[in-house]
Design an enzyme around this catalytic site. Structure first.
Site, PDB file in Angstrom:
ATOM      1  N   CYS A   1      -5.272  -2.994   3.017  1.00 57.37           N
ATOM      2  CA  CYS A   1      -5.145  -2.765   4.451  1.00 57.37           C
ATOM      3  C   CYS A   1      -6.461  -2.984   5.208  1.00 57.37           C
ATOM      4  CB  CYS A   1      -4.578  -1.368   4.651  1.00 57.37           C
ATOM      5  SG  CYS A   1      -3.920  -1.052   6.288  1.00 57.37           S
TER       6      CYS A   1
ATOM      7  N   GLU B 149       0.831  -1.212   0.000  1.00 58.77           N
ATOM      8  CA  GLU B 149       0.000   0.000   0.000  1.00 58.77           C
ATOM      9  C   GLU B 149       0.869   1.267   0.000  1.00 58.77           C
ATOM     10  OE1 GLU B 149      -2.299   0.891   3.639  1.00 58.77           O
ATOM     11  OE2 GLU B 149      -4.044   1.210   2.344  1.00 58.77           O
TER      12      GLU B 149
ATOM     13  N   LYS C  85      -9.109   3.444  -1.998  1.00 58.46           N
ATOM     14  CA  LYS C  85      -9.541   2.886  -0.708  1.00 58.46           C
ATOM     15  C   LYS C  85     -10.847   3.575  -0.324  1.00 58.46           C
ATOM     16  CE  LYS C  85      -7.375   1.942   3.813  1.00 58.46           C
ATOM     17  NZ  LYS C  85      -6.070   2.098   4.499  1.00 58.46           N
TER      18      LYS C  85
END
Ligand SMILES: *[C@@H]1O[C@H](CO)[C@@H](O)[C@H](O)[C@H]1NC(C)=O
Ligand SMILES: *[C@@H]1O[C@H](CO)[C@@H](O)[C@H](O)[C@H]1NC(C)=O
Ligand SMILES: *[C@@H]1O[C@H](CO)[C@@H](O)[C@H](O)[C@H]1NC(C)=O
Ligand SMILES: *[C@@H]1O[C@H](CO)[C@@H](O)[C@H](O)[C@H]1NC(C)=O
Ligand SMILES: *[C@@H]1O[C@H](CO)[C@@H](O)[C@H](O)[C@H]1NC(C)=O
Length: 353
Positions: free
Chosen positions: A202, A89, A168
């Site tokens: 994540c 990430e 995200k």
């Protein structure tokens, strides 16, 4: 030489029979029955090391140097037979560990914005070129500068240069305030000749709103990017950056989705099978210089024909109805701040420092 290759192609079109004794050009056709994945576990350029060192004094973000390093790693992985290279990430230009919020990053904010990646920029084209030149899929993790805001982005770049970019959906507390929220439409599983790949990053692996909708789309491989993970019981690690917690989410994800999982992060990197158990593992204690990448091959025979959903699965429309029906009546029907869509314009971020 070119003439004969062309003739061979024409002959093949005419006869339409693959047959034995394949022409030489055919050896270049990828074997879609065998997918070799490489995970980048080395740190971005100029990123403080060792892993839990969060001292940024005198350290600069450097997108250009990180892109050059990324290209080198893609070439290296491809030369070792990789068909897909997965980055952690925010690898471009580096997860701002220890200051990944809009307050502590203030002295570095200009530099971080300056070094965030713009889709279509020279640096972007260099990365896309690395995918096409080396004929590999690449999953990038990057801070995306887009329409006056920053996003925590992942992009799947195909060997033919096709790009799928997602953000995200809800950056985690702290992150949310620097990076803006993504869109729910971006929870897409991508059909490839190797099968169906789901992509999340994540803490998205902890939220049913993100896992359920991704898992419902029948993945045959899940690509998961975390920024970095130290080894178990590292005392300076917070629970949210610990291997114990993040790996637990990854194992549960693999079991729920019934798919192997690629766990990319700087330091720890590993592959899980569809039962959530370890395949190849490299711990954070292994030098990232000595071992910048780790590899795993998967037998992908027949996976491209996987239907995009199953009506009998644990993530079906029927289960969704059950969740709605079972939702306790006494809980007020309000959206709440988690679901609210936040955009933090760069102008506002800069005005606040
Ligand atoms: C952080 O790094 C700077 C520059 O190398 C050094 O002067 C400083 O002592 C370090 N701070 C800590 C807390 O280690
Ligand atoms: C980074 O690379 C781009 C594209 O090649 C170039 O325009 C820019 O000047 C470079 N930035 C720095 C700080 O060197
Ligand atoms: C799959 O590809 C990898 C990398 O090229 C190779 O090492 C491995 O032997 C292949 N596996 C099979 C079953 O062909
Ligand atoms: C910084 O983050 C906090 C909480 O994460 C948020 O309330 C605030 O609006 C953010 N500031 C800016 C300028 O975006
Ligand atoms: C790959 O999987 C297919 C389908 O399950 C199987 O028939 C084949 O033998 C496997 N190939 C290898 C090299 O294990």
């Amino acid at each position: 030489m070119r003439f004969f290759t062309l003739l061979a192609v024409l002959l093949d079109v005419v006869t339409a029979s693959p047959g034995p004794g394949a022409y030489q050009y055919k050896t270049k056709t990828p074997d879609y029955n065998n997918l070799t994945v490489a995970i980048v576990r080395q740190e971005p350029a100029k990123w403080p090391m060792p892993l839990m060192n969060k001292n940024w004094t005198g350290v600069e973000f450097d997108l250009n140097a990180t892109v050059a390093k990324g290209v080198h790693l893609i070439e290296h992985a491809a030369s070792n037979g990789a068909n897909l290279v997965v980055f952690p990430e925010l690898w471009f230009p580096g997860y701002p560990k220890g200051m990944a919020d809009n307050v502590t990053i203030a002295p570095w904010l200009n530099s971080y914005i300056e070094n965030s990646l713009v889709v279509g920029s020279t640096q972007w084209n260099t990365l896309v070129g690395a995918a096409t030149k080396n004929q590999v899929y690449v999953l990038l993790g990057f801070s995306h500068k887009d329409e006056g805001a920053l996003y925590m982005a992942q992009a799947l770049v195909s060997p033919d240069g096709t790009q799928f970019v997602r953000h995200k959906l809800r950056p985690s507390p702290g992150e949310r305030g620097l990076w803006s929220d993504g869109r729910i439409e971006d929870l897409k599983v991508i059909a490839t000749p190797y099968g169906r790949w789901g992509i999340l990053e994540c803490w998205e692996h902890f939220h049913p709103a993100m896992t359920f909708n991704t898992q419902a789309q029948a993945e045959t491989l899940h690509l998961a990017s975390w920024p970095y993970t130290p080894d178990e019981a590292t005392k300076s690690a917070a629970y949210w950056e610990s291997l114990e917690i993040n790996l637990a989410a990854a194992r549960i994800y693999a079991v729920n989705a019934q798919t192997p999982l690629v766990f990319a992060s700087v330091g720890n990197a590993r592959f899980l099978d569809s039962q959530g158990l370890d395949l190849t593992v490299v711990k954070a204690s292994t030098s990232t210089t000595q071992q910048p990448l780790i590899y795993q091959s998967f037998n992908t025979t027949g996976l491209a024909a996987t239907l995009p959903y199953t009506t009998d699965g644990e993530q079906s429309w029927g289960v969704l109805q059950e969740m709605l029906t079972g939702f306790p009546l006494y809980i007020p029907k309000v959206l709440g701040s988690f679901v609210h869509h936040n955009v933090f314009p760069i102008k506002g971020l800069l005005a606040s420092i």
